[in-house]
Scaffold this active site. Structure first.
Site, PDB file in Angstrom:
ATOM      1  N   ALA A 111      53.376  25.258   8.809  1.00  0.00           N
ATOM      2  CA  ALA A 111      53.251  26.632   8.281  1.00  0.00           C
ATOM      3  C   ALA A 111      54.086  27.581   9.127  1.00  0.00           C
ATOM      4  CB  ALA A 111      51.789  27.086   8.330  1.00  0.00           C
TER       5      ALA A 111
ATOM      6  N   ILE B  86      50.613  22.690  18.146  1.00  0.00           N
ATOM      7  CA  ILE B  86      49.233  22.225  17.977  1.00  0.00           C
ATOM      8  C   ILE B  86      49.231  20.784  17.463  1.00  0.00           C
ATOM      9  CG2 ILE B  86      47.049  22.631  16.771  1.00  0.00           C
ATOM     10  CD1 ILE B  86      47.813  25.647  16.741  1.00  0.00           C
TER      11      ILE B  86
ATOM     12  N   ARG C 251      41.799  39.703  21.845  1.00  0.00           N
ATOM     13  CA  ARG C 251      41.859  38.407  21.165  1.00  0.00           C
ATOM     14  C   ARG C 251      40.997  37.399  21.912  1.00  0.00           C
ATOM     15  NH1 ARG C 251      43.718  41.313  18.105  1.00  0.00           N
ATOM     16  NH2 ARG C 251      45.669  41.262  16.943  1.00  0.00           N
TER      17      ARG C 251
ATOM     18  N   HIS D  40      54.636  34.768  20.907  1.00  0.00           N
ATOM     19  CA  HIS D  40      53.240  34.850  21.341  1.00  0.00           C
ATOM     20  C   HIS D  40      53.122  35.429  22.743  1.00  0.00           C
ATOM     21  CE1 HIS D  40      52.969  31.806  18.091  1.00  0.00           C
ATOM     22  NE2 HIS D  40      51.933  32.563  17.783  1.00  0.00           N
ATOM     23  N   LEU D  41      51.986  36.091  22.950  1.00  0.00           N
ATOM     24  CA  LEU D  41      51.821  36.891  24.165  1.00  0.00           C
ATOM     25  C   LEU D  41      51.954  36.076  25.458  1.00  0.00           C
ATOM     26  CD1 LEU D  41      51.124  39.612  25.467  1.00  0.00           C
ATOM     27  CD2 LEU D  41      48.698  38.971  25.283  1.00  0.00           C
TER      28      LEU D  41
ATOM     29  N   THR E 260      43.051  30.252   9.876  1.00  0.00           N
ATOM     30  CA  THR E 260      43.310  31.235  10.920  1.00  0.00           C
ATOM     31  C   THR E 260      42.295  32.375  10.910  1.00  0.00           C
ATOM     32  OG1 THR E 260      44.870  32.976  11.584  1.00  0.00           O
ATOM     33  CG2 THR E 260      44.947  32.308   9.297  1.00  0.00           C
TER      34      THR E 260
ATOM     35  N   TYR F  93      50.459  36.736   6.156  1.00  0.00           N
ATOM     36  CA  TYR F  93      50.177  35.458   6.814  1.00  0.00           C
ATOM     37  C   TYR F  93      48.728  35.043   6.554  1.00  0.00           C
ATOM     38  CZ  TYR F  93      48.764  32.311  10.520  1.00  0.00           C
ATOM     39  OH  TYR F  93      48.208  31.270  11.212  1.00  0.00           O
TER      40      TYR F  93
HETATM   41  N1  UFG Z   1      51.500  41.184  22.038  1.00  0.00           N
HETATM   42  C1  UFG Z   1      52.067  42.128  22.859  1.00  0.00           C
HETATM   43  N2  UFG Z   1      53.328  41.903  23.328  1.00  0.00           N
HETATM   44  C2  UFG Z   1      54.049  40.801  23.016  1.00  0.00           C
HETATM   45  C3  UFG Z   1      53.461  39.833  22.160  1.00  0.00           C
HETATM   46  C4  UFG Z   1      52.176  40.060  21.688  1.00  0.00           C
HETATM   47  O1  UFG Z   1      51.459  43.144  23.169  1.00  0.00           O
HETATM   48  O2  UFG Z   1      55.196  40.676  23.459  1.00  0.00           O
HETATM   49  C5  UFG Z   1      50.147  41.415  21.539  1.00  0.00           C
HETATM   50  C6  UFG Z   1      50.037  41.384  20.032  1.00  0.00           C
HETATM   51  O3  UFG Z   1      50.368  42.637  19.492  1.00  0.00           O
HETATM   52  C7  UFG Z   1      48.581  40.988  19.833  1.00  0.00           C
HETATM   53  C8  UFG Z   1      48.299  40.070  21.045  1.00  0.00           C
HETATM   54  O4  UFG Z   1      49.326  40.341  21.988  1.00  0.00           O
HETATM   55  O5  UFG Z   1      47.768  42.101  19.934  1.00  0.00           O
HETATM   56  C9  UFG Z   1      48.369  38.605  20.690  1.00  0.00           C
HETATM   57  O6  UFG Z   1      49.569  38.382  19.967  1.00  0.00           O
HETATM   58  P1  UFG Z   1      50.132  36.938  19.618  1.00  0.00           P
HETATM   59  O7  UFG Z   1      51.425  37.127  18.927  1.00  0.00           O
HETATM   60  O8  UFG Z   1      50.103  36.070  20.837  1.00  0.00           O
HETATM   61  O9  UFG Z   1      49.027  36.336  18.638  1.00  0.00           O
HETATM   62  P2  UFG Z   1      48.427  36.945  17.275  1.00  0.00           P
HETATM   63  O10 UFG Z   1      47.060  37.472  17.612  1.00  0.00           O
HETATM   64  O11 UFG Z   1      49.343  37.847  16.575  1.00  0.00           O
HETATM   65  O12 UFG Z   1      48.369  35.657  16.350  1.00  0.00           O
HETATM   66  C10 UFG Z   1      47.911  34.407  16.784  1.00  0.00           C
HETATM   67  C11 UFG Z   1      48.606  33.322  15.978  1.00  0.00           C
HETATM   68  C12 UFG Z   1      48.193  33.429  14.556  1.00  0.00           C
HETATM   69  C13 UFG Z   1      46.699  33.440  14.445  1.00  0.00           C
HETATM   70  C14 UFG Z   1      46.109  34.513  15.286  1.00  0.00           C
HETATM   71  C15 UFG Z   1      44.615  34.468  15.223  1.00  0.00           C
HETATM   72  O13 UFG Z   1      50.012  33.446  16.049  1.00  0.00           O
HETATM   73  O14 UFG Z   1      48.711  32.309  13.886  1.00  0.00           O
HETATM   74  O15 UFG Z   1      46.518  34.334  16.620  1.00  0.00           O
HETATM   75  O16 UFG Z   1      44.036  35.394  16.102  1.00  0.00           O
HETATM   76  F1  UFG Z   1      46.332  33.684  13.164  1.00  0.00           F
END
Ligand code: UFG
Length: 329
Positions: A74, A12, A220, A188-189, A116, A140
Site C-alpha cells: 500500500a 513491516i 501519537r 516518518h518522524l 490503520t 489514505y
Molecule cells: N512530523 C513532524 N515532522 C516530520 C515528520 C512528521 O512534525 O518531519 C509529525 C507529523 O506531523 C505527525 C507525527 O510527526 O504529527 C507523526 O508523523 P509520521 O509521518 O511519522 O506518522 P503519521 O502519524 O502521519 O502516520 C503513521 C503511518 C500511517 C498510519 C499512522 C497511524 O505513516 O500509515 O501512522 O497513526 F496510518
C-alpha cells in the site's frame, strides 16, 4: 501454514516474514520491489510481481499452495494522500479488490489486512476503541477503510475470513540489527529525527505547534515493529470463516512530537535542533490506541512497550545502515 505476504519486502512485511518463519510457517514474499528491498527477505521464498497483476497473484497462490494472505502492499503517507487521492484509491482500494478476487478464485480463504489508525480520523476520545466512530480525515485512511468494507462483503457473500489490524505508529527495528525501516524518500518522524545525529539533516521540522495538546504538537501512539509482527502471527491463527475481526495495535500511551524528539536526543546523546513549521495536511491532533481487545482475544503481549527502547532499536539500525539497504539510497 503457507502464507503469501503482499508487500512482504517492505518495512513491516519483512519483520512479519521473519516472525512467521520463526513460528514454523512458510512465508512467501510477493513484492514488486518498487518500494521493498530484496535484502530484507534474503533466504525466503520470493515472487517479484505487482498486486495489480491478477494473473501473477493467482499463479503465486496456486504454485505455493497458499492458505492465507497478509496484505501489506500500500501507499502509506497520510499527508501525500490529501493532494493525490487517485494514487491512494487506485493502489490501496482498487488493487485490494484485485487481491480479494484472486483469493476467492483460488480458494484462499484467510487474510490479515494492514489497516490503520487513520480510519478513525479525528477521534472523539482517546484511547480509541475498535467500536469508535470511523471518519477518516484523509484519503489514505478512507482508502484503507474501503478495503475493510469490501472484506465484510466478501466474508458475508463468499465465506472468506479476515482480521483487520489497525496499526498506530509503527517504529523501531529488529533487535538483531539487520532489518529496519528504509523508505525513500523518508517521511516518518523518528527516522527523520535520527537523520540529524547521522549528519544527514541539519534540523527536524515540527509540523505545527498549535494543536489541541499540552505542548501543541501532535500526539501519537508508537508501537515496536516486532510487537506488531507478533500480532500478525496471532491474527493468522484467529481467522474464522465468514467473519471480519478488527484489532487496534498500539501501546496505549501517547507521545507528542516534542517528546519524541527529546527521547531521540537522550538515546543518541545528541542535541537535535527542531524548528516549528506549518501544519502538514491530514494530521489529527492525537491518536492513541486501546489495544485491550488484542490483549484479551489474541493474548497479544508487547515485548518492547517503552519508547526509549523502541528508539534505541531504530538508532542501532540507522547508525549501522545510514543509507538503508545496499547503501544506494
Ligand atoms: N512530523 C513532524 N515532522 C516530520 C515528520 C512528521 O512534525 O518531519 C509529525 C507529523 O506531523 C505527525 C507525527 O510527526 O504529527 C507523526 O508523523 P509520521 O509521518 O511519522 O506518522 P503519521 O502519524 O502521519 O502516520 C503513521 C503511518 C500511517 C498510519 C499512522 C497511524 O505513516 O500509515 O501512522 O497513526 F496510518
Amino acid at each position: 501454514m503457507n502464507v503469501l505476504l503482499t508487500g512482504g519486502a517492505g518495512y513491516i512485511g519483512s519483520h512479519v516474514a521473519r516472525a512467521l518463519k520463526g513460528a514454523g510457517h512458510t512465508p512467501v514474499v510477493y513484492d514488486s520491489l518498487v518500494k521493498g528491498h530484496a535484502e530484507a527477505v534474503r533466504g525466503l521464498k520470493f515472487v517479484q510481481a505487482d498486486v495489480s497483476d491478477g494473473a501473477a497473484l493467482r499463479q503465486a497462490m496456486t504454485e505455493n499452495q497458499i492458505e492465507a494472505v497478509i496484505h501489506f502492499a500500500a501507499f502509506i503517507e497520510a499527508g501525500e494522500s490529501v493532494g493525490m487521492p487517485d494514487k491512494y484509491f487506485h493502489n490501496n482500494t482498487v488493487i485490494g479488490l484485485t487481491l480479494l478476487d484472486a483469493m476467492r478464485d483460488c480458494g484462499v480463504k484467510k487474510m490479515v489486512f494492514s489497516s490503520t489508525a487513520a480510519v478513525y480520523g479525528k477521534p472523539d476520545r482517546v484511547p480509541i476503541e475498535e467500536t469508535d466512530r470511523l471518519a477518516p480525515i484523509n484519503p489514505y485512511g478512507a482508502s484503507k477503510l474501503c478495503v475493510e468494507y469490501m472484506m465484510q462483503a466478501y466474508a458475508t457473500a463468499y465465506g472468506l475470513g479476515f482480521v483487520a489490524l489497525r496499526y498506530f505508529n509503527v517504529v523501531g527495528a529488529h533487535p538483531a540489527g539487520d532489518i529496519g525501516e528504509a523508505h525513500n524518500p523518508e517521511t516518518h518522524l523518528i527516522p527523520l529525527v535520527l537523520q540529524v545525529p547521522l549528519g544527514q539533516r541539519k534540523e527536524i521540522k515540527i509540523f505545527g505547534d498549535d494543536y489541541d495538546t499540552p505542548d501543541g504538537t501532535c500526539i501519537r501512539d508508537y508501537i515496536h515493529v516486532c510487537d506488531l509482527a507478533d500480532a500478525h502471527i496471532l491474527a493468522v491463527g484467529a481467522i474464522e470463516p465468514g467473519r471480519v475481526k478488527v484489532y487496534n495495535l498500539g501501546n496505549g500511551e501517547g507521545f507528542s512530537v516534542r517528546q519524541v524528539i527529546e527521547t531521540c536526543c537522550e538515546v543518541t546523546d545528541f542535541d537535535i535542533p527542531a524548528r516549528v513549521a506549518p501544519r502538514r495536511p491530514g494530521d489529527p491532533d492525537r491518536l492513541v490506541a486501546s489495544s485491550t481487545r488484542a490483549v484479551n482475544e489474541l493474548s497479544w503481549q508487547p515485548k518492547f512497550p517503552y519508547l526509549k527502547e523502541i528508539v534505541a532499536h531504530a538508532w542501532q539500525w540507522h547508525r549501522n545502515h545510514p543509507h538503508g539497504y545496499g547503501g544506494a539510497q
